[in-house]
Design a protein around this motif. Structure first.
Motif, PDB file in Angstrom:
ATOM      1  N   UNK A  64      54.869  -9.058  12.079  1.00 54.53           N
ATOM      2  CA  UNK A  64      55.240 -10.236  11.300  1.00 54.53           C
ATOM      3  C   UNK A  64      54.214 -10.402  10.185  1.00 54.53           C
ATOM      4  N   UNK A  65      54.699 -10.647   8.961  1.00 54.79           N
ATOM      5  CA  UNK A  65      53.816 -10.787   7.799  1.00 54.79           C
ATOM      6  C   UNK A  65      54.098 -12.143   7.155  1.00 54.79           C
ATOM      7  N   UNK A  66      53.069 -12.987   7.095  1.00 54.70           N
ATOM      8  CA  UNK A  66      53.195 -14.345   6.571  1.00 54.70           C
ATOM      9  C   UNK A  66      52.049 -14.590   5.593  1.00 54.70           C
ATOM     10  N   UNK A  67      52.333 -15.296   4.497  1.00 53.51           N
ATOM     11  CA  UNK A  67      51.293 -15.616   3.508  1.00 53.51           C
ATOM     12  C   UNK A  67      51.352 -17.088   3.121  1.00 53.51           C
ATOM     13  N   UNK A  68      51.655 -17.933   4.088  1.00 50.76           N
ATOM     14  CA  UNK A  68      51.798 -19.364   3.824  1.00 50.76           C
ATOM     15  C   UNK A  68      50.457 -20.052   3.681  1.00 50.76           C
ATOM     16  N   UNK A  69      49.943 -20.104   2.457  1.00 50.85           N
ATOM     17  CA  UNK A  69      48.640 -20.718   2.168  1.00 50.85           C
ATOM     18  C   UNK A  69      48.868 -21.856   1.179  1.00 50.85           C
ATOM     19  N   UNK A  70      48.485 -23.085   1.541  1.00 49.70           N
ATOM     20  CA  UNK A  70      48.700 -24.214   0.623  1.00 49.70           C
ATOM     21  C   UNK A  70      48.076 -23.977  -0.747  1.00 49.70           C
ATOM     22  N   UNK A  71      48.822 -24.297  -1.786  1.00 48.36           N
ATOM     23  CA  UNK A  71      48.402 -24.236  -3.186  1.00 48.36           C
ATOM     24  C   UNK A  71      48.219 -22.816  -3.720  1.00 48.36           C
ATOM     25  N   UNK A  72      48.521 -21.828  -2.903  1.00 45.43           N
ATOM     26  CA  UNK A  72      48.398 -20.438  -3.364  1.00 45.43           C
ATOM     27  C   UNK A  72      49.757 -19.946  -3.865  1.00 45.43           C
ATOM     28  N   UNK A  73      49.753 -18.829  -4.567  1.00 48.64           N
ATOM     29  CA  UNK A  73      50.978 -18.221  -5.065  1.00 48.64           C
ATOM     30  C   UNK A  73      51.584 -17.384  -3.940  1.00 48.64           C
ATOM     31  N   UNK A  74      52.318 -18.039  -3.055  1.00 47.46           N
ATOM     32  CA  UNK A  74      52.813 -17.360  -1.859  1.00 47.46           C
ATOM     33  C   UNK A  74      53.711 -16.163  -2.169  1.00 47.46           C
ATOM     34  N   UNK A  75      54.660 -16.268  -3.113  1.00 48.07           N
ATOM     35  CA  UNK A  75      55.484 -15.085  -3.380  1.00 48.07           C
ATOM     36  C   UNK A  75      54.667 -13.856  -3.788  1.00 48.07           C
ATOM     37  N   UNK A  76      53.689 -14.038  -4.667  1.00 51.07           N
ATOM     38  CA  UNK A  76      52.877 -12.902  -5.121  1.00 51.07           C
ATOM     39  C   UNK A  76      52.033 -12.332  -3.989  1.00 51.07           C
ATOM     40  N   UNK A  77      51.443 -13.228  -3.183  1.00 52.14           N
ATOM     41  CA  UNK A  77      50.587 -12.758  -2.080  1.00 52.14           C
ATOM     42  C   UNK A  77      51.428 -12.050  -1.025  1.00 52.14           C
ATOM     43  N   UNK A  78      52.583 -12.606  -0.699  1.00 53.32           N
ATOM     44  CA  UNK A  78      53.424 -11.986   0.323  1.00 53.32           C
ATOM     45  C   UNK A  78      53.887 -10.600  -0.117  1.00 53.32           C
ATOM     46  N   UNK A  79      54.292 -10.464  -1.372  1.00 49.08           N
ATOM     47  CA  UNK A  79      54.700  -9.153  -1.878  1.00 49.08           C
ATOM     48  C   UNK A  79      53.549  -8.154  -1.785  1.00 49.08           C
ATOM     49  N   UNK A  80      52.341  -8.585  -2.130  1.00 40.22           N
ATOM     50  CA  UNK A  80      51.181  -7.712  -2.061  1.00 40.22           C
ATOM     51  C   UNK A  80      50.911  -7.280  -0.627  1.00 40.22           C
ATOM     52  N   UNK A  81      50.998  -8.226   0.312  1.00 35.91           N
ATOM     53  CA  UNK A  81      50.722  -7.904   1.711  1.00 35.91           C
ATOM     54  C   UNK A  81      51.790  -6.953   2.267  1.00 35.91           C
ATOM     55  N   UNK A  82      53.047  -7.191   1.930  1.00 38.55           N
ATOM     56  CA  UNK A  82      54.109  -6.296   2.378  1.00 38.55           C
ATOM     57  C   UNK A  82      53.839  -4.869   1.900  1.00 38.55           C
ATOM     58  N   UNK A  83      53.518  -4.704   0.630  1.00 37.58           N
ATOM     59  CA  UNK A  83      53.237  -3.366   0.095  1.00 37.58           C
ATOM     60  C   UNK A  83      52.025  -2.747   0.776  1.00 37.58           C
ATOM     61  N   UNK A  84      50.988  -3.543   0.987  1.00 34.15           N
ATOM     62  CA  UNK A  84      49.762  -3.036   1.590  1.00 34.15           C
ATOM     63  C   UNK A  84      50.001  -2.580   3.029  1.00 34.15           C
ATOM     64  N   UNK A  85      50.637  -3.431   3.819  1.00 35.89           N
ATOM     65  CA  UNK A  85      50.861  -3.094   5.222  1.00 35.89           C
ATOM     66  C   UNK A  85      51.768  -1.873   5.340  1.00 35.89           C
TER      67      UNK A  85
END
Length: 316
Positions: A64-85
């Protein structure tokens, strides 16, 4: 029987009634992990990498990959994490967000068939998430609550799940690609929480023919010895018909409970996975003979596996 088939670029994993229970690693999630949230928001993904590798080595067949961080750019971070993992492991991913734009960003870069986490029975969610799932050829986790909230009556939650399955079909999504989350409540707050889930899972299997998953750690929230309680819950849930769970695969209690359930339900042929893992001098969980290799879904990098697993388990 129904199989939900997920894939990465190289590996398929099937969730099904007659298959081994699928553990989905829960740890790439900044919720409640302040240090991880700060790192991810700052573009530091070293803990994400460590957690991904440790969970796969421990036996997770999906992450499971989640990037729910308040005030952060969640779409950009989630895409980065998906690619990285995906660049460091071969297991399929469960892309997890309550923000549709983040789900869309993650799916846009995903290679394979992902599991989208999640859609509820709320009309707005159905109309926004289901077309996205259909467009990307993904599968989806259906959360059994709607505009009225989470009912304490499991039969009401069943009807919400039924409605989501029907609405998914309207978008060309088969019931095989809908994995229902019956919603696990903390047993410390609701004494009937376990019985409710077992009852609901049985109905979902027998009447709707759908696979199921849950956030297994929720059952023990606020209680001591959480891993032991979660492990007992997983064995009982598997017996009731649950086929996967988002859980802490770094816990030996959890790994042993799931492996035992597979043996007792006849999903571990000739007990070979159990024997390979627990015979004296056998290989560690996730290695040869462990469930992490059941469908060829191990990680690419295997050096220092036990040290990584222990380090990740100690990280709050």
């Amino acid at each position: 029987m129904t199989d939900t088939v997920l894939s990465s670029a190289t590996t398929e994993v099937a969730i099904g009634f007659d298959r081994a229970f699928v553990m989905i690693g829960e740890r790439i999630n900044p919720t409640g992990r302040r240090k991880l949230a700060e790192e991810m928001a700052a573009g530091d993904f070293s803990t994400v990498v460590a957690d991904a590798l440790a969970q796969v080595e421990a036996g997770a067949r999906m992450l499971d990959v989640n990037a729910g961080i308040p005030l952060a750019d969640e779409p950009a971070i989630l895409a980065k994490v998906v690619e990285l993992v995906q660049s460091i492991t071969e297991v399929p991913l469960c892309i997890d967000s309550s923000i549709v734009e983040a789900l869309e960003a993650g799916l846009a870069v995903y290679r394979g068939k992902a599991l989208v986490n999640s859609v509820t029975g709320e009309e707005e969610q159905l109309e926004r998430v289901l077309p996205l799932v259909a467009r990307h050829g993904a599968a989806v986790v259906a959360i059994s609550n709607d505009e009225t909230g989470i009912s304490e009556d499991p039969d009401v939650r069943f009807e919400v799940a039924r409605r989501i399955v029907q609405r998914a079909a309207d978008h060309g999504i088969s019931s095989a690609d809908v994995v229902v989350d019956p919603l696990v409540m903390p047993i410390g707050a609701m004494a009937t929480a376990g019985r409710q889930v077992f009852h609901l899972v049985g109905r979902l299997r027998e009447e709707l023919g759908v696979n199921t998953t849950c956030g297994a750690s929720n059952i023990a929230f606020g209680l001591p010895s959480r891993h032991a309680l979660s492990a007992a819950f997983l064995t009982m849930a598997a017996t009731a018909g649950m086929t996967s769970a988002i859980t802490n695969v770094l816990s030996e209690d959890v790994r042993r409970a799931v492996a035992a359930a597979d043996v007792l339900l006849g999903h571990d042929r000739d007990c070979m996975t159990w024997i390979g893992r627990y015979r004296e001098g056998g290989p560690p969980a996730g290695g040869p003979g462990g469930s992490g290799g059941a469908d060829g879904a191990g990680g690419r990098r295997r050096g220092g596996r036990e040290g990584r697993r222990r380090a990740a388990a100690q990280e709050p």
